[in-house]
Write an enzyme that holds these catalytic residues in place. Structure first.
Site, PDB file in Angstrom:
ATOM      1  N   SER A   1       0.827  -1.202   0.000  1.00 28.35           N
ATOM      2  CA  SER A   1       0.000   0.000   0.000  1.00 28.35           C
ATOM      3  C   SER A   1       0.870   1.265   0.000  1.00 28.35           C
ATOM      4  O   SER A   1       1.666   1.457  -0.925  1.00 28.35           O
ATOM      5  CB  SER A   1      -0.964  -0.033   1.188  1.00 28.35           C
ATOM      6  OG  SER A   1      -1.943   0.970   1.062  1.00 28.35           O
TER       7      SER A   1
ATOM      8  N   ASP B   1      -9.350  -4.838  -5.468  1.00 29.55           N
ATOM      9  CA  ASP B   1      -8.749  -3.681  -4.805  1.00 29.55           C
ATOM     10  C   ASP B   1      -9.040  -2.423  -5.604  1.00 29.55           C
ATOM     11  O   ASP B   1      -8.814  -2.374  -6.817  1.00 29.55           O
ATOM     12  CB  ASP B   1      -7.228  -3.905  -4.688  1.00 29.55           C
ATOM     13  CG  ASP B   1      -6.508  -2.744  -4.022  1.00 29.55           C
ATOM     14  OD1 ASP B   1      -7.162  -1.935  -3.338  1.00 29.55           O
ATOM     15  OD2 ASP B   1      -5.272  -2.655  -4.186  1.00 29.55           O
TER      16      ASP B   1
END
Length: 328
Positions: A173, A271
């Site tokens: 991330s 995602d």
């Protein structure tokens, strides 16, 4: 007013709340856990170390317990890892990242240094990048002459078992965002080790122009990834086109200068940051970079699922196996 009775100065929901007295309440993130010299589930030992006192940079060091039982003078690849958490929560000491590093170190048989960089908003961006670069320099300093190493607090596990011809960086991330920035810096600045490879899972990247599958107009302005950058780095030149978050943004150097030999971009089909990961992969492919880049995707999973999953599911094993095969 918050339930605590203190007056709120600003907040970034559902992540953090900042009070007028300067305190910060983190609304997300897993609890801290202690390191362990004997992890019975994964056979990994861990301990916490200090990299720098000023500024304060620490890390959690992971090493396989079975090391050296069968192979004398065994040396293992070294992974410098940058955790995710929106630049403002999570930790190298959090249960989620501790569990993930245990799994990865066990499977890949590497020595891993998970960097506890300083978090925003108390320590604003771009200091997290500086902390992570300092941690990488500290790792690299272990191969310099003995007198110099002793002066910088030599770490026995790293010095004894680390193979400094096989140094990797990785992150999830916003940690993946840090990986890009560190790899770019390594391409232009002196470092006494060569970064063999870099991996990023579900990387946090943006630009002022929405991609095809991203929200448009006012919805894009309200899009949480955009709000995170604006909240934590409001004075960044270029805003969402700052090179720290947009690899081809305002004044960004050519991505052909990435300072590693191979790159792995890991994504998940569910995602919301998946389009940016594909975008990044294509930018690398088109940049003229001479290394090897690979895109790896897991179907049916969401953002950073391998970090959040308590159970070692089929897909968790799949991405762990992929990362392990990369770290050779």
């Amino acid at each position: 007013m918050a339930s605590s009775g203190k007056e709120i100065a600003s907040e970034l929901l559902p992540l953090i709340r900042v009070y007028k007295d300067g305190t910060v309440e983190r609304l997300m993130g897993s609890p801290y856990v202690s390191p362990s010299l004997h992890d019975p589930e994964y056979g990994v030992c861990s301990k916490d170390i200090t990299i720098s006192h000023n500024p304060k940079i620490s890390a959690r060091l992971f090493c396989p317990q079975t090391l050296n039982q069968h192979v004398p003078n065994q040396k293992l690849p070294v992974l410098v890892y940058f955790h995710g958490g929106g630049f403002c929560f999570e930790s190298a000491f959090s249960s989620d990242h501790h569990r993930f590093l245990n799994r990865l170190v066990s499977k890949a048989q590497v020595v891993a240094i998970s960097v506890e960089y300083r978090l925003a908003p108390e320590v604003p961006l771009p200091f997290c990048y500086q902390d992570c670069w300092a941690a990488l320099q500290w790792v690299a300093s272990h191969i310099e002459n003995e007198e110099r190493v002793s002066a910088i607090n030599k770490e026995p596990w790293l010095a004894s078992y680390g193979d400094f011809d096989r140094v990797y960086i990785g992150g999830d991330s916003t940690g993946g965002n840090i990986v890009h920035n560190i790899a770019m810096k390594a391409g232009t600045e002196s470092l006494s080790v060569k970064i063999v490879g870099a991996f990023m899972s579900h990387p946090y990247l943006l630009s002022s122009k929405p991609l095809a599958l991203e929200p448009k107009g006012e919805e894009f302005e309200k899009y949480l990834p955009c709000l995170v950058w604006g909240f934590l780095n409001p004075s960044a030149p270029g805003g969402l086109d700052n090179p720290m978050v947009n690899p081809v943004g305002l004044g960004a150097p050519s991505m052909a200068g990435l300072g590693c030999s191979k790159l792995l971009v890991c994504l998940s089909s569910n995602d919301e940051l998946r389009p940016r990961g594909v975008w990044y992969y294509n930018l690398v492919m088109e940049s003229g970079w001479k290394g090897e880049v690979e895109l790896f995707e897991v179907e049916g999973e969401g953002h950073a699922f391998q970090i959040f999953s308590v159970a070692e599911t089929h897909n968790v094993k799949k991405i762990i196996n992929k990362l392990a095969s990369f770290l050779v």
